[in-house]
Design a protein around this motif. Structure first.
Motif, PDB file in Angstrom:
ATOM      1  N   LEU A 130       0.812  -1.217   0.000  1.00  0.00           N
ATOM      2  CA  LEU A 130       0.000   0.000   0.000  1.00  0.00           C
ATOM      3  C   LEU A 130       0.838   1.256   0.000  1.00  0.00           C
ATOM      4  N   ILE A 131       1.787   1.310   0.894  1.00  0.00           N
ATOM      5  CA  ILE A 131       2.509   2.558   1.153  1.00  0.00           C
ATOM      6  C   ILE A 131       3.330   2.964  -0.060  1.00  0.00           C
ATOM      7  N   GLY A 132       4.104   2.047  -0.627  1.00  0.00           N
ATOM      8  CA  GLY A 132       4.845   2.328  -1.852  1.00  0.00           C
ATOM      9  C   GLY A 132       5.550   3.663  -1.806  1.00  0.00           C
ATOM     10  N   ASP A 133       5.162   4.554  -2.725  1.00  0.00           N
ATOM     11  CA  ASP A 133       5.777   5.889  -2.801  1.00  0.00           C
ATOM     12  C   ASP A 133       5.190   6.864  -1.784  1.00  0.00           C
ATOM     13  N   HIS A 134       4.148   6.438  -1.079  1.00  0.00           N
ATOM     14  CA  HIS A 134       3.507   7.332  -0.108  1.00  0.00           C
ATOM     15  C   HIS A 134       4.194   7.191   1.251  1.00  0.00           C
ATOM     16  N   ALA A 135       5.468   7.479   1.274  1.00  0.00           N
ATOM     17  CA  ALA A 135       6.276   7.159   2.447  1.00  0.00           C
ATOM     18  C   ALA A 135       5.923   7.974   3.685  1.00  0.00           C
TER      19      ALA A 135
END
Length: 297
Positions: free
Chosen positions: A239-244
């Protein structure tokens, strides 16, 4: 939007174990809550609306509500099953406004008070959802038994497998195996027969035994929970991926059990959920109206 301005904002969380309803007024104040029977699109699409309406009516202030006066958001498991989703929409009662989304979507809205963030809901099933501005993403939640690893249903199914293996000597006959076999008069054939027709919610009932025995130091139960933590961590990372920078919240009945078994870095970014999914759905119902063109906002 309907011609009549909604005066009640209803959020519905339909799940494999229960249905929960939260109602807010136009000012965002709580009107009431109620719990009802299961309502999902995976195996129960034909009865879900009846259950939802019964649960709404269980709130005293909504007993005689005309749904034309209500804005309703339903978050329900199984929206990815297109035929069942279409049938559910077709069977919907007339409402002032109606939106149907995944149960993960409303869990995220509730956990982060309608704002940005990520959640993994760990209950009978496991599903993750995140929102970052207008961008949303989902991971997991494809259904039991082919997915939902780390969930209550998965824990129960694994516990059944452990008990059957212990019964015929493939594993040590420990307290977890004894607990499950005892419900079937120590007859592994009876346990296997039950498992062949059991649903996700039935298996999830044995997750409580796993959690209880893990608390007493049972090695097999703790191993199952550790593995569940790994599965849930994998969903969170997808989910998090690039949405750190997104905060992470665990929701669902097993959230407190699984949270300390997440990967350490995920634990460090975790926060408590602000509201439950049904409240999140009610917030979405109200936000949708307040930001619609008809309101001028």
């Amino acid at each position: 939007m309907a011609d009549r301005e909604p005066r009640v904002f209803i959020g519905v969380d339909g799940g494999a174990s229960k249905t929960r309803v939260v109602a807010l007024d136009a000012a965002g104040q709580l009107l009431g809550t109620a719990n009802g029977a299961a309502a999902t699109l995976n195996g129960r699409a034909d009865t879900s609306w009846a259950t939802i309406l019964e649960t709404i009516r269980a709130i005293e202030t909504l007993a005689n509500l005309d749904l034309a006066d209500a804005s309703v958001v339903v978050g329900i498991a199984g929206t990815e099953i297109a035929p069942a989703y279409r049938a559910f929409l077709a069977a919907a009662p007339a409402c002032g406004a109606l939106k149907v989304v995944s149960d993960a979507h409303i869990a995220c809205a509730g956990a982060h008070d309608g704002g940005n963030g990520a959640i993994v809901s760990v209950g009978t099933g496991v599903v993750g959802f995140c929102r970052d501005g207008e961008t949303t993403a989902r991971a997991g939640g494809w259904g039991f038994p082919h997915d939902d690893r780390g969930s209550g249903a998965w824990l129960g199914m694994e516990a059944v497998g452990h008990a059957l293996a212990a019964a015929d000597g493939r594993r040590m006959r420990d307290a977890l195996a004894e607990r499950l076999l005892a419900d079937f008069n120590n007859d592994p054939g009876a346990l296997a027969g039950w498992a062949c027709s059991a649903h996700a919610g039935d298996f999830a009932g044995y997750a409580r035994a796993v959690v209880e025995l893990a608390g007493h130091g049972e090695a097999s139960a703790n191993a199952l929970l550790d593995t569940a933590g790994q599965h849930v961590s994998a969903v969170a990372r997808a989910l998090i991926g690039d949405h750190a920078d997104l905060a992470l919240a665990l929701t669902g009945g097993l959230a407190e059990t699984i949270a300390p078994r997440l990967d350490a870095d995920l634990q460090a970014r975790s926060i408590p959920a602000v509201h439950d999914g049904a409240h999140g759905a009610a917030l979405m119902a109200r936000q949708s109206f307040m930001t619609s063109p008809e309101t001028g906002s």
